[in-house]
Motif scaffolding. Structure first.
Motif, short mmCIF file in Angstrom:
data_model
loop_
_atom_site.label_atom_id
_atom_site.label_comp_id
_atom_site.label_asym_id
_atom_site.label_seq_id
_atom_site.Cartn_x
_atom_site.Cartn_y
_atom_site.Cartn_z
N PRO A 336 44.55 27.37 120.28
CA PRO A 336 44.27 28.65 120.96
C PRO A 336 44.36 29.85 120.02
O PRO A 336 43.56 30.78 120.13
CB PRO A 336 45.35 28.72 122.05
CG PRO A 336 45.70 27.30 122.32
CD PRO A 336 45.54 26.57 121.02
N PHE A 337 45.32 29.82 119.08
CA PHE A 337 45.43 30.94 118.12
C PHE A 337 44.20 31.01 117.21
O PHE A 337 43.74 32.09 116.86
CB PHE A 337 46.71 30.81 117.28
CG PHE A 337 47.90 31.50 117.87
CD1 PHE A 337 47.90 32.88 118.07
CD2 PHE A 337 49.03 30.79 118.25
CE1 PHE A 337 49.00 33.54 118.63
CE2 PHE A 337 50.13 31.43 118.81
CZ PHE A 337 50.12 32.80 119.00
N ALA A 338 43.68 29.84 116.80
CA ALA A 338 42.49 29.81 115.95
C ALA A 338 41.28 30.38 116.70
O ALA A 338 40.47 31.12 116.14
CB ALA A 338 42.21 28.39 115.49
N ALA A 416 45.96 40.31 125.54
CA ALA A 416 46.61 39.66 126.69
C ALA A 416 45.88 39.95 127.99
O ALA A 416 46.26 39.44 129.05
CB ALA A 416 48.06 40.12 126.79
N GLY A 417 44.83 40.77 127.94
CA GLY A 417 44.08 41.13 129.14
C GLY A 417 43.02 40.10 129.48
O GLY A 417 43.08 38.95 129.07
N ALA A 418 42.02 40.56 130.25
CA ALA A 418 40.96 39.66 130.72
C ALA A 418 40.05 39.23 129.56
O ALA A 418 39.75 40.02 128.67
CB ALA A 418 40.13 40.38 131.78
N ILE A 419 39.67 37.96 129.60
CA ILE A 419 38.75 37.42 128.58
C ILE A 419 37.54 36.87 129.31
O ILE A 419 37.67 36.00 130.19
CB ILE A 419 39.42 36.30 127.75
CG1 ILE A 419 40.61 36.86 126.97
CG2 ILE A 419 38.43 35.66 126.79
CD1 ILE A 419 41.54 35.81 126.43
N ARG A 479 48.52 33.14 127.48
CA ARG A 479 49.89 32.62 127.32
C ARG A 479 50.41 32.81 125.90
O ARG A 479 51.52 33.31 125.69
CB ARG A 479 49.92 31.13 127.71
CG ARG A 479 51.23 30.42 127.49
CD ARG A 479 51.19 28.99 128.00
NE ARG A 479 50.06 28.23 127.49
CZ ARG A 479 50.01 27.69 126.25
NH1 ARG A 479 51.02 27.85 125.42
NH2 ARG A 479 48.95 27.01 125.86
N VAL A 480 49.58 32.43 124.88
CA VAL A 480 50.07 32.54 123.49
C VAL A 480 50.21 34.00 123.05
O VAL A 480 51.12 34.34 122.30
CB VAL A 480 49.18 31.74 122.49
CG1 VAL A 480 49.19 30.27 122.81
CG2 VAL A 480 47.77 32.27 122.39
N VAL A 481 49.33 34.87 123.59
CA VAL A 481 49.41 36.30 123.22
C VAL A 481 50.66 36.93 123.83
O VAL A 481 51.38 37.67 123.17
CB VAL A 481 48.14 37.06 123.67
CG1 VAL A 481 48.32 38.57 123.48
CG2 VAL A 481 46.93 36.58 122.88
N LEU A 485 53.52 38.80 121.67
CA LEU A 485 53.82 40.23 121.80
C LEU A 485 55.31 40.52 122.03
O LEU A 485 55.73 41.67 121.96
CB LEU A 485 52.98 40.86 122.91
CG LEU A 485 51.49 41.04 122.59
CD1 LEU A 485 50.70 41.40 123.83
CD2 LEU A 485 51.30 42.11 121.51
N HIS A 486 56.10 39.49 122.30
CA HIS A 486 57.54 39.70 122.48
C HIS A 486 58.28 39.75 121.13
O HIS A 486 59.47 40.06 121.09
CB HIS A 486 58.14 38.58 123.35
CG HIS A 486 57.83 38.76 124.80
ND1 HIS A 486 57.07 37.86 125.52
CD2 HIS A 486 58.14 39.76 125.67
CE1 HIS A 486 56.95 38.30 126.76
NE2 HIS A 486 57.59 39.45 126.88
#
Length: 525
Positions: A336-338, A416-419, A479-481, A485-486
């Motif tokens: 997912p990060f890639a 982290a918003g809508a995609i 989820r990963v974002v 962000l924390h």
């Protein structure tokens, strides 16, 4: 006596046959040929009756293209991938790099990279090595990264024995003479000067962001040798490091374009039971530290006004890189990060590939398209066996640094918003196409085989990776974002930093809902 009929005679005789037919007969014959002749009622989609079934060439299953791995008695892993062609790429990958230099002088890996393919026990000089390779049409290269040193040779597959012998000698029997070390010192000093004078500051910023994210540990240690250490690194220091890290259990001999059995035989011949030049004393201090993400800021005030002079000079720019901890390449979240990195505008999304490539990435649509004064905005994803770093690099005029930082922080929050479904599918397709196109190159397959086997003792094949990429959903990205962000941010800043917001303000912006920096109220503007 047999007589060979020429093509011209055959043509004449055929023409004669046609010539003997009357006009109506010719027309009927042609119509019969067009309609299928003796098979007038057989559809074109059905096989013709009485004609043998065609046998087509087919790939003999995937197993022929799987990466094969064999572990020798001394712990050395031998990995190979067959590939059609006359040439092969073979090399040694060693689990050793700048991240392992905590108890040593920084810069040893940088020195070893420059000293590679110099004189050894069998070869008296670099020229002799190059001449030996030339007989097999070969070239050699060495690259050191934060976690791996790689010695590689591309040559005719018939010269495999010579190549493996050479690689074993280069890695385990280097002479490291005083003269060679002195030449390396000069090469390192020159590279450091060049690094500070380049118009493209990306290597320098990457070094700075790692130092900020992993303060004084593992991947945050200096990748390039500091100037003050160039005179301190000598043969004794190098041997001390090599005796700990150049051990068979930390090595992979990888080959692409050769038979696995042949490579194993050569490995047993030249890499089994070999006494290295520094002796085979028991290793003492192998650094097994796990990367500790700290976050933080590294600033370098620098006059960038004269970095690129000439008829079309690059304007004076301030460069900012902001990063957050992602994950290691061994975790499931790596995929997912890639995809996220591709969606943002990284991973070569602006490289060659025809008009419009990269035009739909977020950093192009939301940043470069809307803010004409921004000179650059690119995403990077660095991943290691125990950590990772997702960064955005941006450049602009020094007077607009504050605005530029806010645009980057806003983009991090918007991740982290809508995609959109179309946006996500495009990023996944682009990632798959980049992966497959890169893996058409033999040296890239070699590096992929070597690095994966070094880290996991096995290799995920391209079709497996593509299947994992296809499974990524927008909820995975979100989820990963959210998790990313924390974390505290890592910031690298280079150039005129008069208007750079404080680290606390950047941290506050990344913790807010809209990514905006706290307002500054000035009495006098």
């Amino acid at each position: 006596r047999g007589r060979i009929t020429s093509g011209a005679e055959q043509l004449c005789s055929t023409a004669g046959c046609w010539g003997s037919l009357s006009l109506p007969q010719r027309a009927a014959d042609a119509a019969s040929r067009r309609s299928g002749g003796s098979y007038p009622n057989v559809s074109l989609t059905c096989p013709l009756p009485g004609v043998p079934k065609a046998v087509f060439a087919a790939a003999e299953g995937r197993e022929r293209f799987e990466t094969r791995v064999t572990v020798l008695e001394n712990g050395l892993r031998v990995a190979s991938q067959n590939k059609f062609g006359q040439f092969c790429t073979v090399g040694l990958l060693i689990n050793s790099g700048s991240r392992h230099e905590a108890k040593y002088l920084s810069g040893i890996a940088h020195f070893l990279e420059k000293l590679a393919f110099s004189s050894t026990a069998q070869f008296s000089s670099k020229d002799e090595i190059l001449l030996t390779l030339e007989k097999h049409g070969g070239i050699c290269d060495c690259q050191a990264s934060r976690d791996t040193i790689m010695y590689a040779v591309s040559a005719d597959a018939k010269g495999l024995d010579t190549v493996v012998n050479l690689l074993a000698d280069v890695a385990l029997q280097p002479r490291l003479s005083d003269e060679e070390i002195e030449m390396t010192r000069m090469a390192v000093r020159f590279e450091l000067e060049d690094l500070n004078m380049r118009p493209d500051p990306e290597p320098l910023l990457t070094e700075m962001i790692h130092a900020a994210a992993y303060r004084e540990n593992t991947v945050g240690l200096k990748r390039f040798c500091p100037v003050e250490n160039t005179d301190k690194i000598d043969q004794k220091v190098l041997h001390s490091y090599l005796s700990n890290y150049y051990t068979p259990d930390r090595m992979v001999l990888a080959g692409v374009g050769i038979e696995h059995e042949q490579l194993v035989e050569c490995a047993k011949k030249y890499l089994l039971g070999v006494e290295p030049v520094w002796g085979s004393a028991q290793t003492k201090e192998v650094d097994r530290s796990v990367a500790q993400y700290t976050g933080g800021i590294v600033k370098v005030e620098k006059d960038m006004s004269d970095v690129s002079l000439g008829p079309t000079p690059i304007p004076e720019l301030t460069h900012i890189m902001i990063g957050l901890e992602s994950c290691s390449f061994l975790e499931e979240d790596f995929i997912p990060f890639a995809v996220l990195n591709m969606m943002m505008g990284g991973g070569g999304s602006f490289s060659a590939g025809g008009p419009g490539k990269g035009m739909f990435t977020r950093l192009y649509l939301n940043v470069l398209n809307r803010h004409h004064w921004m000179y650059n905005a690119t995403s990077y994803h660095h991943s290691y066996e125990d950590t990772g770093l997702l960064c955005i690099h941006a450049s602009a005029d020094p007077k607009q640094v504050r605005e530029m930082v806010e645009i980057i922080t806003r983009e991090f929050i918007l991740m982290a918003g809508a995609i959109g479904e179309v946006e996500l599918e495009r990023a996944k397709t682009q990632l798959k196409s980049m992966l497959m196109m890169n893996l058409e190159s033999r040296p890239v397959i070699f590096e992929d085989v070597g690095r994966q086997v070094l880290a996991t003792n096995t290799r995920k094949l391209p079709h497996e990776l593509c299947a994992l990429i296809s499974k990524v959903k927008s909820t995975d990205i979100k989820r990963v974002v959210t998790k990313m962000l924390h974390k505290k941010p890592a910031v690298a800043a280079l150039g005129d930093l008069t208007d750079l917001p404080t680290y606390e303000h950047i941290q506050e912006a990344l913790s807010s809902k809209d990514g905006r920096l706290p307002r500054l109220y000035r009495l006098f503007r």
